[in-house]
Write a protein that holds these residues in place. Structure first.
Motif, PDB file in Angstrom:
ATOM      1  N   VAL A  81       0.821  -1.209   0.000  1.00 22.95           N
ATOM      2  CA  VAL A  81       0.000   0.000   0.000  1.00 22.95           C
ATOM      3  C   VAL A  81       0.856   1.260   0.000  1.00 22.95           C
ATOM      4  N   LEU A  82       2.113   1.155   0.455  1.00 22.82           N
ATOM      5  CA  LEU A  82       3.005   2.323   0.484  1.00 22.82           C
ATOM      6  C   LEU A  82       4.024   2.314  -0.658  1.00 22.82           C
TER       7      LEU A  82
ATOM      8  N   GLN B 100      -2.315   7.851   7.941  1.00 21.18           N
ATOM      9  CA  GLN B 100      -3.227   8.982   8.146  1.00 21.18           C
ATOM     10  C   GLN B 100      -2.672  10.247   7.477  1.00 21.18           C
ATOM     11  N   ALA B 101      -1.368  10.462   7.635  1.00 18.54           N
ATOM     12  CA  ALA B 101      -0.749  11.655   7.060  1.00 18.54           C
ATOM     13  C   ALA B 101      -0.867  11.645   5.538  1.00 18.54           C
ATOM     14  N   LEU B 102      -0.657  10.499   4.942  1.00 22.29           N
ATOM     15  CA  LEU B 102      -0.736  10.411   3.485  1.00 22.29           C
ATOM     16  C   LEU B 102      -2.165  10.622   2.994  1.00 22.29           C
ATOM     17  N   LEU B 103      -3.138  10.106   3.734  1.00 23.17           N
ATOM     18  CA  LEU B 103      -4.542  10.322   3.367  1.00 23.17           C
ATOM     19  C   LEU B 103      -4.903  11.805   3.452  1.00 23.17           C
ATOM     20  N   GLN B 104      -4.434  12.467   4.516  1.00 24.50           N
ATOM     21  CA  GLN B 104      -4.733  13.893   4.658  1.00 24.50           C
ATOM     22  C   GLN B 104      -4.044  14.717   3.576  1.00 24.50           C
ATOM     23  N   ARG B 105      -2.820  14.348   3.223  1.00 24.76           N
ATOM     24  CA  ARG B 105      -2.130  15.083   2.163  1.00 24.76           C
ATOM     25  C   ARG B 105      -2.830  14.892   0.820  1.00 24.76           C
ATOM     26  N   ALA B 106      -3.358  13.681   0.590  1.00 21.51           N
ATOM     27  CA  ALA B 106      -4.077  13.430  -0.661  1.00 21.51           C
ATOM     28  C   ALA B 106      -5.296  14.334  -0.772  1.00 21.51           C
ATOM     29  N   ALA B 107      -5.897  14.673   0.374  1.00 24.51           N
ATOM     30  CA  ALA B 107      -7.097  15.514   0.365  1.00 24.51           C
ATOM     31  C   ALA B 107      -6.772  17.000   0.276  1.00 24.51           C
ATOM     32  N   THR B 108      -5.629  17.417   0.849  1.00 21.03           N
ATOM     33  CA  THR B 108      -5.333  18.852   0.947  1.00 21.03           C
ATOM     34  C   THR B 108      -4.144  19.297   0.113  1.00 21.03           C
ATOM     35  N   GLY B 109      -3.292  18.346  -0.254  1.00 18.11           N
ATOM     36  CA  GLY B 109      -2.082  18.701  -0.988  1.00 18.11           C
ATOM     37  C   GLY B 109      -0.927  19.116  -0.114  1.00 18.11           C
TER      38      GLY B 109
END
Length: 308
Positions: free
Chosen positions: A12-13, A179-188
């Motif tokens: 997944v990473l 979690q950090a990667l999911l949040q970055r995907a949403a906000t950039g």
């Protein structure tokens, strides 16, 4: 379409670069989990002191643990207290998705690896910071043992059998990477997440806090089907907790069944199960488990464990 086994599929990473500055156990164990999820992992360590093969204390405490946690990890060396070391760090960070640290916040600030120093310079970078305790307590000294003690997981004078706070913290840290990667995907933009080992210990202690594993609890020894009993040549860890498993155990031990009655918390049932298992060898108990579908695991005598 040809099928693919789980081991052959990209993790997944895959395509993610995780850089770690974390020493000892929680950070390297989190990095190991990230690597096993497919991330490209790099560890930046200070130059080894004279006469030592590495600057991570785990290298001296337990070379086997260090080697396993760093298998497949690229280890590079730089002294972050020097301009050259800082230049090396930021060169790495330019291609890093998540940075793992395990310094106290005051030390992170001195080394320039706190969020205030990194967030604007590397806007897509996320920082997962492993600390001992959250918030205002983050600069307090501590280790796994003190966090377990604070959570009620240390009983008597014996040390806990594993570093539960550290290992739970490593799982939470690898979860924070996701979690950090999911949040970055949403906000950039990258984010700063903090994982506290004291909170990891508190989480593992919840069954004890709820009373489940206390002596009066169903999985703390009060239920006759969930205990460790001696047998003729060792011990039996039995987990016949559900009613159908408990019924099979009672039938084997000769405990009379009475409609509408729960016998598993009775002293007589404990005594009957103890007597039944105490007269049988591990091989006989294993055969019983197979024939009657009872969940258990046999063990050597406790003194053998201590000598191992």
């Amino acid at each position: 379409m040809p099928s693919s086994s789980p081991d052959s599929r990209p993790g997944v990473l895959a395509g993610i670069h995780v850089l770690s500055l974390a020493l000892n156990l929680p950070g390297p164990a989190a990095l190991m989990r990230c690597r096993r999820m497919g991330a490209r992992c790099t560890k930046l360590e200070a130059p080894a002191p004279a006469g030592m093969s590495g600057s991570d204390p785990m290298h001296s405490y337990n070379p086997r643990a260090y080697a396993e946690m760093h298998d497949g990890v690229e280890v590079v060396r730089a002294n972050l207290k020097t301009p050259e070391g800082q230049a090396s760090l930021h060169e790495l960070l330019a291609g890093t998705d998540v940075l793992l640290t395990s310094f106290r916040p005051s030390a992170s600030a001195k080394l320039g690896v706190d969020w205030a120093a990194l967030g604007e310079r590397h806007p897509r970078l996320s920082l997962v910071e492993i600390v001992g305790a959250p918030g205002a307590r983050a600069d307090e000294p501590g280790h796994d043992l003190t966090y377990q003690a604070e959570s009620g997981l240390v009983t008597g004078l014996a040390l806990p059998p594993s570093l539960f706070a550290d290992m739970a913290g490593s799982v939470m840290a690898s979860e924070a990477v996701l979690q950090a990667l999911l949040q970055r995907a949403a906000t950039g933009r990258g984010v700063h997440l903090q994982v506290a080992l004291s909170e990891a210990a508190d989480y593992l202690a919840l069954p004890h806090t709820w009373g489940l594993t206390r002596p009066s609890g169903a999985v703390g020894g009060a239920h006759a089907g969930y205990r460790v009993y001696p047998c003729a040549d060792g011990r039996v860890a039995i987990a016949a907790l559900e009613p159908h498993f408990a019924m099979r155990l009672c039938e084997a031990a000769g405990v009379p069944a009475e409609p509408g009655r729960e016998p598993m918390f009775d002293a007589a049932t404990h005594a009957a199960v103890a007597a039944f298992l105490g007269g049988r060898t591990r091989a006989e108990v294993d055969a019983l488990a197979r024939s009657r579908d009872i969940p258990l695991h046999t063990l050597p005598p406790a003194e053998d464990d201590a000598a191992a």
